[in-house]
Design an enzyme around this catalytic site. Structure first.
Site, short mmCIF file in Angstrom:
data_model
loop_
_atom_site.label_atom_id
_atom_site.label_comp_id
_atom_site.label_asym_id
_atom_site.label_seq_id
_atom_site.Cartn_x
_atom_site.Cartn_y
_atom_site.Cartn_z
N HIS A 181 0.86 -1.20 0.00
CA HIS A 181 0.00 0.00 0.00
C HIS A 181 0.89 1.23 0.00
O HIS A 181 2.10 1.13 0.28
CB HIS A 181 -0.87 0.02 1.27
CG HIS A 181 -0.02 0.21 2.49
ND1 HIS A 181 0.61 -0.85 3.13
CD2 HIS A 181 0.39 1.33 3.14
CE1 HIS A 181 1.35 -0.39 4.12
NE2 HIS A 181 1.23 0.93 4.15
N HIS A 223 5.59 6.39 -0.73
CA HIS A 223 6.32 5.16 -1.04
C HIS A 223 5.50 3.93 -0.69
O HIS A 223 4.62 3.98 0.19
CB HIS A 223 7.65 5.11 -0.27
CG HIS A 223 7.50 5.02 1.21
ND1 HIS A 223 7.19 6.10 2.00
CD2 HIS A 223 7.58 3.95 2.07
CE1 HIS A 223 7.10 5.72 3.26
NE2 HIS A 223 7.33 4.41 3.33
P1 2AM Z 1 6.57 2.31 6.30
O1 2AM Z 1 6.00 1.32 5.32
O2 2AM Z 1 7.55 3.25 5.69
O3 2AM Z 1 7.06 1.64 7.56
C1 2AM Z 1 1.42 1.10 8.42
O4 2AM Z 1 2.31 0.88 9.46
C2 2AM Z 1 1.94 2.15 7.48
O5 2AM Z 1 2.10 3.39 8.18
C3 2AM Z 1 3.26 1.85 6.83
O6 2AM Z 1 3.18 2.26 5.47
C4 2AM Z 1 4.27 2.69 7.57
O7 2AM Z 1 5.30 3.21 6.77
C5 2AM Z 1 3.42 3.84 8.03
N1 2AM Z 1 3.87 4.29 9.34
C6 2AM Z 1 4.08 3.52 10.42
N2 2AM Z 1 4.46 4.28 11.46
C7 2AM Z 1 4.49 5.55 11.02
C8 2AM Z 1 4.81 6.79 11.62
N3 2AM Z 1 5.15 6.89 12.91
N4 2AM Z 1 4.75 7.89 10.82
C9 2AM Z 1 4.42 7.80 9.52
N5 2AM Z 1 4.09 6.66 8.92
C10 2AM Z 1 4.14 5.55 9.65
#
Ligand code: 2AM
Length: 175
Positions: free
Chosen positions: A43, A125
C-alpha cells in the site's frame, strides 16, 4: 471506556499490480536484502494516525467522506533504500499534484483531530522489503508501472500470530 485501533489512510494496489510487483521483486532482490512485505499488505500510506479511539475514528471518517477531488494516476518509477528504518521502497520521481493534495488534506485533518503527524516531509512510497538494514544493490529501474488512483482507504494495522496485517475498513471514491 472506548476501544482504540491503530489506523492509517492509504492507497491500495489493485490485485493485478500486487502480483506484478511481487513477481518482479522476487527476481530483483536477494533473500538477504530484507523481508518481503506480503502482497496483500502492499500500500502507499497517505496519513499515519496511530492509536485512535472509536470516537475519533468516527470523526476522521466523516472528514474523509467530505474530501472531493478527482482521481489521478501515479507512475511508479522510483526505488530507494532507507537503511535506518530498514525499508526498501517503490515510489515516484515526481508526485502528482492530486496525490500531494490528498495526503495534505488527510494529514491536516488528522493533525487537527489530535493525531500526531511527523514533521518530516511526505515521501510517498510503497514498502517492498523490511529489515533491510545492510547495503542493498537496487535494480537500475522499475518496470514503470502506472497506478490508477480512483479511491483511498482507511486501514487497521494489527499484529496477530507474529504477523502484521492491514485490514481495509472503509474506502472513499475520488471523482
Ligand atoms: P513504512 O511502510 O515506511 O514503515 C502502516 O504501518 C503504514 O504506516 C506503513 O506504510 C508505515 O510506513 C506507516 N507508518 C508507520 N508508522 C508511522 C509513523 N510513525 N509515521 C508515519 N508513517 C508511519
Amino acid at each position: 471506556m472506548s476501544s482504540s485501533r491503530r489506523l492509517f489512510f492509504a492507497l491500495p494496489l489493485p490485485d493485478s499490480l500486487q502480483q506484478q510487483v511481487i513477481r518482479w521483486r522476487a527476481g530483483a532482490f536477494a533473500p538477504q536484502d530484507g523481508r518481503p512485505v506480503a502482497a496483500a499488505n502492499l500500500h502507499l500510506t497517505l496519513a499515519f494516525l496511530g492509536e485512535v479511539s472509536s470516537q475519533k475514528e468516527a470523526a476522521l471518517k466523516r472528514l474523509a467522506g467530505r474530501i472531493s477531488q478527482p482521481g489521478f494516476s501515479l507512475q511508479l518509477d522510483d526505488l530507494g533504500h532507507w537503511p535506518r528504518p530498514g525499508v526498501v521502497w517503490l515510489g515516484c520521481k515526481r508526485a502528482p499534484r492530486g496525490l500531494l493534495q490528498l495526503a495534505e488534506m488527510l494529514r491536516s485533518q488528522a493533525a487537527r483531530s489530535g493525531c500526531y503527524q511527523s514533521p518530516l516531509p511526505f515521501h510517498p512510497h510503497i514498502t517492498l522489503l523490511r529489515a533491510a538494514v545492510r547495503p542493498v544493490a537496487l535494480p537500475p529501474a522499475t518496470p514503470g508501472w502506472s497506478l490508477p488512483v480512483t479511491h483511498f482507504s482507511l486501514y487497521q494495522s494489527s499484529f496477530d500470530n507474529g504477523r502484521t496485517r492491514y485490514h481495509p475498513l472503509e474506502q472513499w471514491a475520488l471523482s
